[in-house]
Design a protein around this motif. Structure first.
Motif, PDB file in Angstrom:
ATOM      1  N   TYR A   1     -26.292 -49.196 -21.407  1.00 45.93           N
ATOM      2  CA  TYR A   1     -25.599 -50.158 -22.259  1.00 45.93           C
ATOM      3  C   TYR A   1     -24.382 -50.707 -21.535  1.00 45.93           C
ATOM      4  CZ  TYR A   1     -28.803 -48.447 -25.728  1.00 45.93           C
ATOM      5  OH  TYR A   1     -29.957 -48.108 -26.387  1.00 45.93           O
ATOM      6  N   GLU A   2     -24.522 -51.930 -21.035  1.00 41.82           N
ATOM      7  CA  GLU A   2     -23.414 -52.567 -20.337  1.00 41.82           C
ATOM      8  C   GLU A   2     -22.206 -52.686 -21.262  1.00 41.82           C
ATOM      9  OE1 GLU A   2     -23.396 -53.503 -17.190  1.00 41.82           O
ATOM     10  OE2 GLU A   2     -25.518 -53.375 -16.657  1.00 41.82           O
ATOM     11  N   GLY A   3     -22.472 -52.905 -22.540  1.00 43.54           N
ATOM     12  CA  GLY A   3     -21.392 -53.046 -23.512  1.00 43.54           C
ATOM     13  C   GLY A   3     -20.572 -51.781 -23.676  1.00 43.54           C
ATOM     14  N   GLU A   4     -21.092 -50.651 -23.195  1.00 43.43           N
ATOM     15  CA  GLU A   4     -20.360 -49.390 -23.290  1.00 43.43           C
ATOM     16  C   GLU A   4     -19.711 -48.995 -21.971  1.00 43.43           C
ATOM     17  OE1 GLU A   4     -19.615 -47.436 -25.895  1.00 43.43           O
ATOM     18  OE2 GLU A   4     -20.483 -48.918 -27.257  1.00 43.43           O
ATOM     19  N   GLY A   5     -19.719 -49.907 -21.035  1.00 44.44           N
ATOM     20  CA  GLY A   5     -18.935 -49.660 -19.827  1.00 44.44           C
ATOM     21  C   GLY A   5     -19.683 -48.989 -18.703  1.00 44.44           C
ATOM     22  N   GLU A   6     -18.928 -48.611 -17.697  1.00 42.25           N
ATOM     23  CA  GLU A   6     -19.480 -47.993 -16.495  1.00 42.25           C
ATOM     24  C   GLU A   6     -20.207 -46.697 -16.844  1.00 42.25           C
ATOM     25  OE1 GLU A   6     -19.196 -49.090 -13.105  1.00 42.25           O
ATOM     26  OE2 GLU A   6     -18.823 -50.889 -14.303  1.00 42.25           O
ATOM     27  N   ARG A   7     -21.150 -46.372 -15.987  1.00 34.87           N
ATOM     28  CA  ARG A   7     -21.903 -45.146 -16.234  1.00 34.87           C
ATOM     29  C   ARG A   7     -22.494 -44.622 -14.941  1.00 34.87           C
ATOM     30  NH1 ARG A   7     -23.517 -49.667 -17.293  1.00 34.87           N
ATOM     31  NH2 ARG A   7     -25.503 -50.445 -16.582  1.00 34.87           N
ATOM     32  N   LEU A   8     -22.886 -43.368 -14.997  1.00 35.65           N
ATOM     33  CA  LEU A   8     -23.527 -42.702 -13.868  1.00 35.65           C
ATOM     34  C   LEU A   8     -24.776 -43.487 -13.466  1.00 35.65           C
ATOM     35  CD1 LEU A   8     -23.528 -39.986 -12.239  1.00 35.65           C
ATOM     36  CD2 LEU A   8     -25.064 -39.104 -14.002  1.00 35.65           C
ATOM     37  N   PRO A   9     -24.912 -43.836 -12.182  1.00 33.54           N
ATOM     38  CA  PRO A   9     -26.154 -44.527 -11.788  1.00 33.54           C
ATOM     39  C   PRO A   9     -27.378 -43.677 -12.137  1.00 33.54           C
ATOM     40  CG  PRO A   9     -24.528 -44.621 -10.006  1.00 33.54           C
ATOM     41  CD  PRO A   9     -23.987 -43.684 -11.059  1.00 33.54           C
ATOM     42  N   ARG A  10     -28.398 -44.354 -12.590  1.00 29.84           N
ATOM     43  CA  ARG A  10     -29.600 -43.671 -13.050  1.00 29.84           C
ATOM     44  C   ARG A  10     -30.123 -42.661 -12.036  1.00 29.84           C
ATOM     45  NH1 ARG A  10     -33.569 -45.306 -16.794  1.00 29.84           N
ATOM     46  NH2 ARG A  10     -35.321 -43.910 -16.565  1.00 29.84           N
ATOM     47  N   ALA A  11     -30.128 -43.054 -10.762  1.00 29.75           N
ATOM     48  CA  ALA A  11     -30.709 -42.191  -9.725  1.00 29.75           C
ATOM     49  C   ALA A  11     -29.871 -40.945  -9.463  1.00 29.75           C
ATOM     50  CB  ALA A  11     -30.897 -42.972  -8.429  1.00 29.75           C
TER      51      ALA A  11
ATOM     52  N   PRO B   1     -30.300 -58.439 -31.615  1.00 32.32           N
ATOM     53  CA  PRO B   1     -29.147 -58.259 -32.508  1.00 32.32           C
ATOM     54  C   PRO B   1     -27.850 -58.408 -31.726  1.00 32.32           C
ATOM     55  CG  PRO B   1     -30.682 -56.401 -32.680  1.00 32.32           C
ATOM     56  CD  PRO B   1     -31.127 -57.228 -31.528  1.00 32.32           C
ATOM     57  N   ALA B   2     -26.808 -58.745 -32.431  1.00 33.91           N
ATOM     58  CA  ALA B   2     -25.498 -58.833 -31.798  1.00 33.91           C
ATOM     59  C   ALA B   2     -25.012 -57.437 -31.421  1.00 33.91           C
ATOM     60  CB  ALA B   2     -24.513 -59.499 -32.758  1.00 33.91           C
ATOM     61  N   GLY B   3     -24.121 -57.374 -30.456  1.00 26.76           N
ATOM     62  CA  GLY B   3     -23.482 -56.112 -30.108  1.00 26.76           C
ATOM     63  C   GLY B   3     -24.301 -55.296 -29.125  1.00 26.76           C
ATOM     64  N   THR B   4     -23.778 -54.125 -28.835  1.00 28.52           N
ATOM     65  CA  THR B   4     -24.354 -53.318 -27.764  1.00 28.52           C
ATOM     66  C   THR B   4     -25.788 -52.908 -28.047  1.00 28.52           C
ATOM     67  OG1 THR B   4     -22.170 -52.525 -27.160  1.00 28.52           O
ATOM     68  CG2 THR B   4     -24.032 -51.227 -26.414  1.00 28.52           C
TER      69      THR B   4
ATOM     70  N   GLY C   1     -27.975 -54.481 -29.247  1.00 28.30           N
ATOM     71  CA  GLY C   1     -28.837 -55.600 -28.889  1.00 28.30           C
ATOM     72  C   GLY C   1     -29.423 -55.469 -27.481  1.00 28.30           C
ATOM     73  N   GLU C   2     -28.867 -54.564 -26.700  1.00 26.96           N
ATOM     74  CA  GLU C   2     -29.429 -54.329 -25.355  1.00 26.96           C
ATOM     75  C   GLU C   2     -30.669 -53.428 -25.412  1.00 26.96           C
ATOM     76  OE1 GLU C   2     -26.625 -53.278 -22.234  1.00 26.96           O
ATOM     77  OE2 GLU C   2     -24.944 -53.843 -23.524  1.00 26.96           O
ATOM     78  N   TYR C   3     -30.983 -52.936 -26.612  1.00 30.69           N
ATOM     79  CA  TYR C   3     -32.012 -51.896 -26.716  1.00 30.69           C
ATOM     80  C   TYR C   3     -33.326 -52.291 -26.048  1.00 30.69           C
ATOM     81  CZ  TYR C   3     -34.041 -47.718 -28.778  1.00 30.69           C
ATOM     82  OH  TYR C   3     -34.614 -46.482 -28.953  1.00 30.69           O
ATOM     83  N   ASN C   4     -33.858 -53.440 -26.397  1.00 30.34           N
ATOM     84  CA  ASN C   4     -35.152 -53.860 -25.869  1.00 30.34           C
ATOM     85  C   ASN C   4     -35.108 -55.187 -25.126  1.00 30.34           C
ATOM     86  OD1 ASN C   4     -37.109 -51.829 -26.856  1.00 30.34           O
ATOM     87  ND2 ASN C   4     -36.383 -52.484 -28.871  1.00 30.34           N
ATOM     88  N   GLY C   5     -34.265 -56.104 -25.638  1.00 28.62           N
ATOM     89  CA  GLY C   5     -34.350 -57.481 -25.181  1.00 28.62           C
ATOM     90  C   GLY C   5     -34.179 -57.637 -23.691  1.00 28.62           C
ATOM     91  N   LYS C   6     -33.316 -56.857 -23.098  1.00 28.90           N
ATOM     92  CA  LYS C   6     -33.031 -57.111 -21.693  1.00 28.90           C
ATOM     93  C   LYS C   6     -34.115 -56.604 -20.759  1.00 28.90           C
ATOM     94  CE  LYS C   6     -29.873 -53.282 -20.630  1.00 28.90           C
ATOM     95  NZ  LYS C   6     -28.458 -52.994 -20.364  1.00 28.90           N
ATOM     96  N   PHE C   7     -35.142 -56.011 -21.327  1.00 27.98           N
ATOM     97  CA  PHE C   7     -36.260 -55.558 -20.487  1.00 27.98           C
ATOM     98  C   PHE C   7     -37.453 -56.509 -20.540  1.00 27.98           C
ATOM     99  CE2 PHE C   7     -33.779 -51.840 -21.724  1.00 27.98           C
ATOM    100  CZ  PHE C   7     -33.359 -51.471 -20.462  1.00 27.98           C
ATOM    101  N   MET C   8     -37.231 -57.676 -21.157  1.00 30.37           N
ATOM    102  CA  MET C   8     -38.350 -58.584 -21.386  1.00 30.37           C
ATOM    103  C   MET C   8     -38.670 -59.454 -20.171  1.00 30.37           C
ATOM    104  SD  MET C   8     -37.750 -59.558 -25.375  1.00 30.37           S
ATOM    105  CE  MET C   8     -38.229 -58.394 -26.687  1.00 30.37           C
ATOM    106  N   ILE C   9     -39.007 -58.793 -19.082  1.00 28.07           N
ATOM    107  CA  ILE C   9     -39.503 -59.494 -17.898  1.00 28.07           C
ATOM    108  C   ILE C   9     -40.206 -58.486 -16.995  1.00 28.07           C
ATOM    109  CG2 ILE C   9     -37.328 -59.261 -16.607  1.00 28.07           C
ATOM    110  CD1 ILE C   9     -39.839 -62.192 -16.415  1.00 28.07           C
TER     111      ILE C   9
END
Lengths: 422, 422, 422, 422
Positions: B85-95, B366-369, B371-379
């Protein structure tokens, strides 16, 4: 592979075996099963793997090969815990050592017990060849004790929470390092290499003559304060100070300071086995690559010593002295002690030299699998000398040759300057 | 993000919350701290991370945002356990998720307790927006239950010892799969997408009309026996059967069989959560990539169904039926049950479709964080339908859209053939 | 592969063949042998390779297969100039096409003459199957004419001297783009796909029905001025506007503007076949990836059109109109012409759609090697519609489907916005 | 950077300048503009680039810095043709040198003419510092003549058509190499390094004393016949013969023979500047890496000589003798001449030594940009000695140090065995 093994009788050997083996367990004591399992980078290995691999070494080269009737603890484990011995067959790729959540740490400790019991029983009857392998195994385990400390640090540093392995030891207020003095070395023919008394690794032999030009060595390693001068004068941004490979390394990795240093506002902190702490300007700089050591020396108008210069200077000094590893617990390089002469030649940190790790004239690797111990690494690595705060006391010698690639810096590495004299 | 949340009153919500949360712990029960820490590949996450991340989701979006006075369990953990969730700030890289030997599994379980207590206390007073987030969090956790099973399998498969997570369930003797029959689908305009009753993810909406051509679906998934035919006829070596990307993938990875298959002499075995076992020819083939599913369909003179064809066919069937996850323990796809009609549409394994995961007409995240749940994977990802043996029963729906990249295959994925009718 | 070939008699076919072949040579005219040899990236091919490959296509599929007694110009060249046809055997890896300093450009032109002579001689006697392959070959060569222009631009842009291929055409003073208007599209069932008259590629068929929701299309493409608004509002730095893959692409490539844009102080310039020139705000934005098109649409509160929406809107428009390629020389998208209705649907630049490049219902690739033409690329790519200023006039149709990966942008690609209507 | 320049008066200097410059053009003579443009791998540079870079060297360090009023041929070219001098600013990345289809070869030749004219005019008035730079520039150009030949070979070898640069020279029937004899070297202190007379590169100085142990050198290089023995006995498949890095290199690159060797049935052929030809067993083996040389020596029960051993042995021999480059045309190593003593020490092929390329004691790089010439490469490379068939006659000296990385082998490199004597 050992030259000139010097293990005495079985009782002495047994005591030494027990002490070395106990230290490994003590080093791993602050680690959970999970801590001892993960692998922060391909260069580093999990602590659990080190603990098992050292036992595999005794099991394979002593018990399996020299003790009739010995039964392997688990036949499938050779694949897991062989490090790099081609003569011992296929093995887990190095970069996958962190996949071994099984066996658990406690199973690995049971493996150690199994090997220890078998070895204790067998020791009185071992012949000289097997005893030499026991001695090699103990020196091998001491090397892994230092590797374990290096890899633990890398592991903890990979965790954003930056946990400490041990509480910090009390230390004096951070002062300034003493002025750097220069001690002239010997000019002319000197002999270097192991001289035949006591244990040494194969790569330390044969003893042979080399010619030294006039030169001097600094009387102490380069300190954090000195390094801050390098940083502040733009050392990491000036290509003229770096070798071509070094400059590529700086830029592609965005290097701006020694490993484990963090800038916090105007001050620097360094992470260590005792956690994240203020940088002590008087301590020798640690966790630097050969590229950095070389660039610093150029910046300082000096150079790195050759390994022959270093060994010649060290040959009269006490290798048991200095800040070395005596027991498990936080290790760190310390500010130089007062006094004249070459300080901190043994212990504190490995000193990069300007010498490539290549075979000495007349070197021949021993026959058989243990011949792979050092010989096959004799290309592209540079020699470090003197041992560090993480080197078990008694392990290092004037003739001891450590070696790493020029970009590596997760070991306890620093530098001492040298100069040509006209 | 949920549409149309349907959590009832607090008692019902609480019971459901407890059941879902308990299942996560049960799934992780056979794992040691170390097992739950390591990460076999960047796509997979450690079980401990899943357990913590699901709690972070409730803590962040429900407790922190909707419960006044809530104190975070540990402020530094958001960095560790935010997924993407980019809206929740920096985070540990997945790898780097496999670097978290700290916090330990037991600390993570305490974190779960902390969140559970706070949520139990808060639940009676939550408003509809917060309740919708609780429902989203439960569906989110169910997704992670399946991911945890997938990732556990990948973790155990990365260990050369190939340990099983659970003992194998008794199974009938391996027979042959039934003849594959064909069921004609609906032609003309059909409506697909979630219809408004009950919970669904944002990407399942809006319900909308699509036009279906004449077609038929196979009455069962492709079985291991069918797949052996593909292998034996040289399917993995014939570029004409593959898309260009698929062929590159086959060659650069040396792919010769589904993931977790091992050839032993003339027979095949497959590794699963119940260990390494003989391949059952009647079971549906599992752990295949879209590339493989597509090549198989071409080889078979068929094609993959579109997601609309699949959903249209599934809309009259019981989504609670079939081989789905009811409790922790070894999961595996099963041979098709007897009987007419479309079998195994729900459960057993996710069925690859020929449809790209793209927004439905009128979709808006949806608005807000959240909203990143599914939409940003649509490619670049392809849709799978129907749930698997590792999908918690009750989680899946006819409109449910799962999605993975065409090369991925560590999920419980298989395929059902479709055909155009003239 | 062609459906419904429509080549008339031999004279007409010969005239068309000569015109198409002549245009290829004219496009390459400003290039030296060296210009036509180098390969700036694996995606692009050298002009010399395009010129030879198009001839190889006629030589292989028409002359070798359908003209008895034809002798190959050089037997060793099939390895060099086969593009991706697995059915035609081993071939030079795509990334090594820039290694062909031999044969020289003039030898390749002699190859073209050889093929042209043989084809002129053979044409009167070719049967319908071979004539269909000639027609396919001409459409194939037209595609390579556009690719040649794209790859020439990439080649010249890789040279720090930024040479122009052709002098700039005189252009009106840069103005501002007209207000963007919206044209409502058709709702309900529409038929798309090629309808049977004239040539089309296999992937455009079969014609089939789809259901369109209420929607509107913008009456012009997005202009450079619009794009500057996106840049200035921080569009390239806001992860909420991007898909997850798109955001990774932006960050790992440091993307800050369309390809070939250069910031010079406060102004922007763009490099094109006519050299480095000031950015014209009224021109449609060009050389953008799908990731950028999608992010822009989200930023603008709109979306990309589906390919069915686009084709439905385009079906009444003249595909021969607009800014397309008529002769060799500098090509560039132009500011929209005045007037009502959908402008610039054909020509100027390919418009990204929100549709994945997947087979239409009922699609089947033709048998044989030419069946590899399109079908094997039907995964992970997105559809673009309408042709560009670099597309030969007469090549494009309402049903024409172009396709690229979401990160690619060296083609003449732009976007037109769409909106859902309630 | 030169030490002790020895250019005589202007007429002599001019004659030498003209001869060196002419040879470069002659070497490039068989190349088309396209041939001279492409870059087969990042290590190699296009011939056109070499031709321009050598001129840039004179233009920058002599004409720009020492000739008032000199006008640069083209100000934008410094970016293109600076090789690696950080002191001269930004430059085209090495891996992009193959993107320069412009300027054309003929423009580059005009650049050469421009520089030659200006230098001819300026030469009579140049002071000693500038003359020293001219001499450095000529030695620099000679190095690039050899690089050009190496890179031409790599370029032609990258073309599947395998074109020859020059026709093969007539050669005697392939015979067998003579028995390998051993010549004892000097034991004790010897002086190596340039002694002050004539030109030398900075890295050859200072002359200094080293101590040599008892040893012997083979009287001829290792021949192709010897190498076939290594291959046939499984040398490329036996990890015990290789360093660890070498073994990784063999496996990850699938190395089975020297570079440019091709197996054709039971016979071997080798590609060279004279095309693809049968392997001559009596010729010295060429195009081998240090890894291969080292493995061969281990297999043969020998070792590589140190550079001091080599230089000591070579110091009495004629550096102008042997098979070296006299004029443009096909170059190849030749079978050893008859006769006693050390044969082929100069010419034929560079001989790998066991010495790392590190600074001699007392080495200091010159101030200024030309100080980057050698010093910054003093890490991770190994020394080669003696020159090759592609080294211009007169360029090499006993003290000459060439250096490459252990994996590189596109140069004309071979080996001579050494042995310790007891």
């Amino acid at each position: 592979m050992a030259t000139n093994p010097t293990m005495g009788g079985a009782p002495e050997a047994m005591a030494r075996y027990r002490a070395v083996r106990a230290l490994s367990r003590a080093i791993a004591e602050p680690l959970s099963d999970a801590d001892s399992t993960i692998q922060p980078m391909p260069d580093a290995s999990p602590a659990k793997w080190h603990l098992a691999h050292c036992s595999w070494f005794f099991e394979t080269f002593v018990l399996r090969d020299h003790v009739s009737g010995y039964r392997l603890f688990d036949e499938s484990w050779a694949y897991l815990f062989n490090s790099y011995y081609e003569g011992e067959g296929e093995r887990l790729p190095r970069a996958r050592r962190g996949m071994l959540s099984r066996p658990s740490l406690s199973e690995v400790l049971r493996y150690r017990d199994h090997v220890d019991s078998a070895l204790a029983e067998a020791l009185p009857d071992l012949g000289p060849e097997a005893l030499a392998l026991v001695e090699l195994g103990l020196n091998h385990e001491q090397q892994h004790q230092e590797l374990m400390l290096m890899d633990m640090l890398a592991t903890l540093a990979a965790n954003p929470l930056l946990p400490a392995a041990w509480p910090a030891r009390a230390s004096a207020d951070a002062g300034e390092p003493p002025e750097m003095g220069w001690i002239e070395g010997k000019e002319g023919i000197v002999a270097i290499g192991h001289d035949g008394d006591g244990f040494a690794f194969d790569c330390e032999a044969p003893r042979h003559r080399v010619f030294l030009q006039r030169h001097a060595l600094a009387d102490r390693p380069v300190a954090n304060r000195d390094w801050l001068g390098f940083i502040e004068s733009g050392g990491y941004g000036d290509p003229r100070l770096w070798t071509s490979d070094g400059w590529d390394w700086v830029r592609s990795n965005g290097v701006e300071a020694p490993l484990y240093w963090q800038r916090g506002g105007s001050a620097w902190r360094r992470f260590g086995l005792d956690g994240l702490r203020s940088l002590d300007p008087s301590e020798p700089v640690c966790h630097i690559s050969w590229f950095e050591a070389d660039a610093f020396a150029r910046w300082a108008g000096a150079r790195l010593p050759s390994e022959a210069e270093w060994e010649s200077a060290a040959s009269g000094l006490d290798p048991l002295g200095g800040n070395q590893l005596d027991s498990a617990g936080s290790v760190r390089p310390l500010a130089p002690p007062p006094g004249p002469g070459l300080r901190q030649m043994f212990g504190d940190l490995w000193e990069w030299t300007g010498s490539a790790f290549l075979p000495y004239p007349g070197f021949a690797a021993p026959a058989g699998t243990v011949g792979e111990y050092n010989g096959k690494f004799m290309i592209s690595q540079m020699v470090l000398r003197g041992g560090s705060c993480a080197t078990p006391r008694g392990h290092v010698r004037p003739s001891y040759r450590n070696f790493f690639f020029p970009h590596q810096r997760w070991m306890f590495s620093g530098l001492r300057l040298a100069r040509d004299l006209k």
